[in-house]
Scaffold this motif. Structure first.
Motif, PDB file in Angstrom:
ATOM      1  N   ARG A 105       0.872  -1.316  -0.016  1.00 10.44           N
ATOM      2  CA  ARG A 105       0.041  -0.013  -0.025  1.00 10.44           C
ATOM      3  C   ARG A 105       0.793   1.043   0.090  1.00 10.44           C
ATOM      4  O   ARG A 105       2.019   1.117   0.522  1.00 10.44           O
ATOM      5  N   PRO A 106       0.304   2.377  -0.412  1.00  8.16           N
ATOM      6  CA  PRO A 106       1.197   3.633  -0.574  1.00  8.16           C
ATOM      7  C   PRO A 106       1.925   3.956   0.857  1.00  8.16           C
ATOM      8  O   PRO A 106       3.194   4.578   0.890  1.00  8.16           O
ATOM      9  N   GLY A 107       1.138   3.872   2.028  1.00  7.93           N
ATOM     10  CA  GLY A 107       1.877   4.255   3.284  1.00  7.93           C
ATOM     11  C   GLY A 107       3.261   3.330   3.447  1.00  7.93           C
ATOM     12  O   GLY A 107       4.108   3.930   3.846  1.00  7.93           O
ATOM     13  N   ARG A 108       3.093   1.964   3.240  1.00  2.93           N
ATOM     14  CA  ARG A 108       4.080   1.093   3.553  1.00  2.93           C
ATOM     15  C   ARG A 108       5.104   1.224   2.431  1.00  2.93           C
ATOM     16  O   ARG A 108       6.238   1.071   2.629  1.00  2.93           O
ATOM     17  N   THR A 109       4.780   1.456   1.030  1.00  5.76           N
ATOM     18  CA  THR A 109       5.834   1.881   0.047  1.00  5.76           C
ATOM     19  C   THR A 109       6.793   2.906   0.469  1.00  5.76           C
ATOM     20  O   THR A 109       7.819   3.089   0.433  1.00  5.76           O
ATOM     21  N   MET A 110       6.139   4.082   1.267  1.00  3.98           N
ATOM     22  CA  MET A 110       6.774   5.354   1.574  1.00  3.98           C
ATOM     23  C   MET A 110       7.697   5.004   2.607  1.00  3.98           C
ATOM     24  O   MET A 110       8.854   5.255   2.619  1.00  3.98           O
ATOM     25  N   SER A 111       7.080   4.290   3.757  1.00  6.49           N
ATOM     26  CA  SER A 111       8.029   4.234   4.863  1.00  6.49           C
ATOM     27  C   SER A 111       9.028   2.855   4.570  1.00  6.49           C
ATOM     28  O   SER A 111      10.117   3.066   5.302  1.00  6.49           O
ATOM     29  N   LEU A 112       8.692   1.827   3.834  1.00  6.65           N
ATOM     30  CA  LEU A 112       9.559   0.854   3.579  1.00  6.65           C
ATOM     31  C   LEU A 112      10.526   0.914   2.248  1.00  6.65           C
ATOM     32  O   LEU A 112      11.602   0.387   2.195  1.00  6.65           O
ATOM     33  N   VAL A 113       9.919   1.561   1.607  1.00  2.00           N
ATOM     34  CA  VAL A 113      11.017   1.680   0.096  1.00  2.00           C
ATOM     35  C   VAL A 113      11.463   2.807  -0.150  1.00  2.00           C
ATOM     36  O   VAL A 113      12.819   3.251  -0.401  1.00  2.00           O
ATOM     37  N   ILE A 114      10.725   3.653  -0.056  1.00  2.00           N
ATOM     38  CA  ILE A 114      10.916   5.462  -0.516  1.00  2.00           C
ATOM     39  C   ILE A 114      11.970   6.046   0.466  1.00  2.00           C
ATOM     40  O   ILE A 114      12.983   6.422   0.089  1.00  2.00           O
TER      41      ILE A 114
END
Lengths: 338, 415
Positions: free
Chosen positions: B323-332
């Motif tokens: 999901r976007p939130g996890r993408t931000m915190s885990l990837v970006i």
């Protein structure tokens, strides 16, 4: 070898440069105007009006000094200094003389590189509170929040007074009288403390002065006087004796109104020496013979200046009190002019 | 034939210092260095001479003299009988407090705003743009004064809380006044007392809480590692959330219960609130202004860091079903950190140095005590200012060093 020589030469050149000169009178004369460090705004003592013209009790002394040096009380520039910057401004040569409600203390005289040139106002520290606070004595201020200008002797007196009386308080540090006034009016502090004369001057500028009371306790001695840089006794003498001349003039009845008449016809030798028609007092200071007459004609004698700027007929409404002549039960006492 | 192989012997001539490129740079550097030393020597000498002409000496003895003035805000014990050195320490602690709290809040604000400014929600993104541009383009001093004026002018005097018909406290706990915000303090019935280390006392009750919390967190990290090991082995992660919650909360609650911790609600007595902690408006104004101002710059840094991460990274993450939130915190964000941290160091340094503007609102930090009152009362301008510069330099270097260590840890590891 050559490098060491170059380095040595350059260092020696550096060592040879720069040494402070001491003759303030020569500097002032060459510049053509006196630079006087003053309070940035204390009604009655030193404050600019809407068109930028300075007036007040301290301002009058600056003008009198300019009168003594140039024979013209307008050849003076006023530099506002805060309580924090005033002594640095004087020590660094930014101003020639500091006439800024500064208390004459031992350490300032002995350690700060200043020389005080007498006292132009005998003052003491007081407190001002809002009337609706219900406080009538400084002894009731336990636990209060108090606005205090930093870098002043009043700051130290305040700490001493509360410690001696076993009371606690919260200080709120302000930079200038204007800031203190604003904080006090906004209610950021219960009481405002500074010299009693300053409180009277501040209160006079309020919209409703009657809503504020100055508590009866005076907790310190604050002899306020002009200061010059240490190590230039000639300049210090000029400031000191200009102040003395204003005080002596009041004692001998010399006023701005009768000064010309007295210069021409006075039979009192002391007055004749003061006004330069006899003796060589001016020459001893490195000034003209009529230096004192010039100083007095600018704004009148001490009493006239007092009455015009902070006296009972002005909004400030200060009584002469300690600042009356010694003949009237006050502390003003000019040494003899001989 | 031997002659041809042998190098021609070159004798060294003095003119080669200028005309020979091998020596020229060395010569220039030496000359510049000599000039620099000469100027420095001239400055020092000039200062010494002028001080002597003014009848002043250069002496730090004033630091051991009784200060004689009071300081409202202090983290270490101080009375008017303490020395100027202790006043310096009080000021330094106040500077460090505002720096640490400011950096923390600025980072939170900066990251939130930086991320939100890239939001696909038009309104949120524009609002964040307005915030960033407003704070970035108005001098910090004006912000501090504005916040201070708002606090002072818009809130009531403590006296309105007095008496029977007085105003009640916010939630019965807080009182916002035009001088300070009175907040509840934490009291202990049977604490462990305090240990005087000479410089300042250490509150052992607080220390106990910190130690217990540290142990709990250590045990929890062991638990998590254990869970990860099981997951790596079997592919199933055991449920740990209630265990870790218990590990962290239970010992702390027991400790607090043993110590008898309770809230001390501020009450008005006499002129002011007592019982709780009075956080002065000068601190609040300075803290908020510094944090929001620096936060705006950090937001831009964060935005730049996020934009520096290739678009393919988030596309790949979405393709994996994150999901976007996890993408931000885990990837970006972890990748963006590499870009973010070096300029972030500068912002922390700026905030710390800008805290010296505290003088404008009467918050007694290092500039207010050492560089303000002590300087004035002793008249030792040169000594005070030099000392102040050294201390700020030391603080900045420490911040820089710590952040650089962190930077080298998150930097892209090339193997």
């Amino acid at each position: 070898m050559t490098k060491i020589a170059i380095l040595g030469t350059l260092t020696a050149m550096g060592l040879a440069a720069g040494a402070a000169s001491a003759a303030t009178l020569d500097d002032v004369k060459a510049r053509g105007e006196l630079i006087c460090g003053v309070n940035p705004g204390l009604t009655g003592f030193a404050a600019p009006d809407a068109s930028g013209n300075w007036s007040g009790f301290d301002i009058s002394l600056c003008r009198a000094i300019a009168g003594a040096v140039f024979g013209d009380g307008n050849k003076v520039r006023f530099v506002p200094t805060t309580s924090e910057t005033r002594f640095t401004a004087l020590a660094s040569g930014e101003v020639d003389v500091l006439v800024r409600n500064s208390t004459w203390t031992f350490s300032r005289d002995a350690d700060l590189g200043l020389d005080f040139a007498g006292v132009n106002y005998y003052d003491g520290q007081g407190f001002m509170v809002h009337q609706d606070l219900g406080v009538t004595s400084a002894k009731e201020l336990d636990g209060a929040t108090i606005c205090i200008q930093t870098g002043t002797t009043t700051e130290l007196n305040l700490a001493d007074y509360f410690a001696v009386n076993g009371m606690s308080y919260t200080p709120v540090a302000v930079q200038s009288n204007a800031e203190g006034e604003q904080q006090y009016l906004a209610g950021a502090c219960d009481a405002y403390t500074t010299d009693a004369s300053g409180l009277a001057a501040t209160r006079a500028a309020f919209a409703t002065p009657a809503d504020h009371i100055i508590l009866p306790e005076i907790i310190s001695k604050e002899p306020l006087g002009p200061a010059t840089r240490q190590g230039d006794s000639q300049w210090n003498d000029i400031v000191r004796w200009t102040l003395n001349a204003l005080v002596a003039a009041e004692e001998y009845g010399v006023t701005s109104a009768n000064i010309e008449e007295l210069s021409a016809s006075s039979q009192n030798p002391e007055v004749r020496r003061l006004l330069g028609t006899e003796g060589t007092l001016g020459e001893m200071l490195g000034l003209d013979a009529d230096w004192a007459a010039n100083a007095i004609s600018v704004g009148g004698n001490y009493g006239e200046i007092f009455a015009a700027t902070i006296g009972e007929q002005t909004p400030i409404g200060l009584a002469r009190g300690l600042n009356a002549q010694w003949t009237q039960g006050g502390l003003l006492y000019a040494p003899p002019f001989r | 034939m031997a002659d041809a192989v042998e190098k021609p012997k070159e004798s060294f001539r003095l003119s080669m210092l200028i005309y020979d490129t091998r020596y020229r740079s060395m010569t220039i550097q030496l000359v510049v260095f000599a000039l620099f030393v000469a100027i420095a020597a001239w400055l020092v000498d000039n200062t010494v001479r002028n001080l002597a002409a003014l009848g002043k000496d250069f002496d730090f003895g004033f630091l051991s003299v009784r200060a004689g003035y009071d300081i409202a805000q202090r983290l270490v014990p101080y009375t008017q009988d303490s020395t100027h050195l202790r006043a310096l320490i009080v000021g330094l602690m106040n500077t460090l407090l505002i720096a640490v709290m400011g950096c923390a809040l600025a980072t939170v604000v900066g990251i939130a705003v930086g991320v939100l400014r890239l939001s696909s929600n038009w309104l949120v993104a524009r609002l964040m743009t307005v915030y960033v541009e407003m704070f970035r383009n108005v001098p910090i001093l004006l912000w501090i004064l504005l916040f201070y004026t708002v606090f002072t002018e818009a809130s009531p005097a403590p006296s309105v809380f007095r008496g029977d018909e007085g105003r009640g406290l916010l939630f019965g706990l807080f009182a916002v006044t035009n001088r300070y915000t009175a907040i509840p303090a934490i009291g202990v019935d049977n604490g462990f007392g305090s240990l005087d280390l000479g410089l300042f006392p250490v509150n052992l009750s607080l220390l106990a809480v910190v130690v217990v919390l540290a142990i709990s967190l250590f045990v929890r990290s062991r638990l998590n590692r254990h869970a990860a090991a099981i997951q790596a082995e079997t592919g199933r992660r055991p449920v740990t959330w209630w265990k870790s919650l218990l590990i962290v909360v239970l010992p702390l609650v027991i400790l607090l219960w043993v110590m008898g911790v309770h809230l001390l609600v501020p009450t008005i007595s006499g002129f002011n609130f007592t019982g709780g902690v009075n956080v002065p408006n000068s601190f609040m104004a300075l803290w908020l202004a510094l944090s929001l101002y620096t936060g705006a710059f950090i937001a831009e840094i964060v935005r730049a860091g996020i934009l520096a991460v290739s678009r393919g990274q988030s596309e790949a993450a979405f393709a994996l079903g994150l999901r976007p939130g996890r993408t931000m915190s885990l990837v970006i964000l972890p990748q963006a950190l590499r870009v973010i941290i070096p300029p972030l160091i500068s912002q922390f340094l700026n905030l710390t140095k800008n805290s010296s503007l505290a003088i404008a609102v009467g918050y007694l930090d290092l500039r207010g005590t050492l560089g303000g009152i002590t300087l004035n009362q002793t008249g030792r301008e040169l000594e005070c200012v030099l000392l102040m510069m050294l201390i700020y330099l030391a603080i900045s270097l420490v911040i820089s060093a710590v952040m650089n260590v962190y930077n080298s840890r998150v930097r892209l590891k090339e193997r």
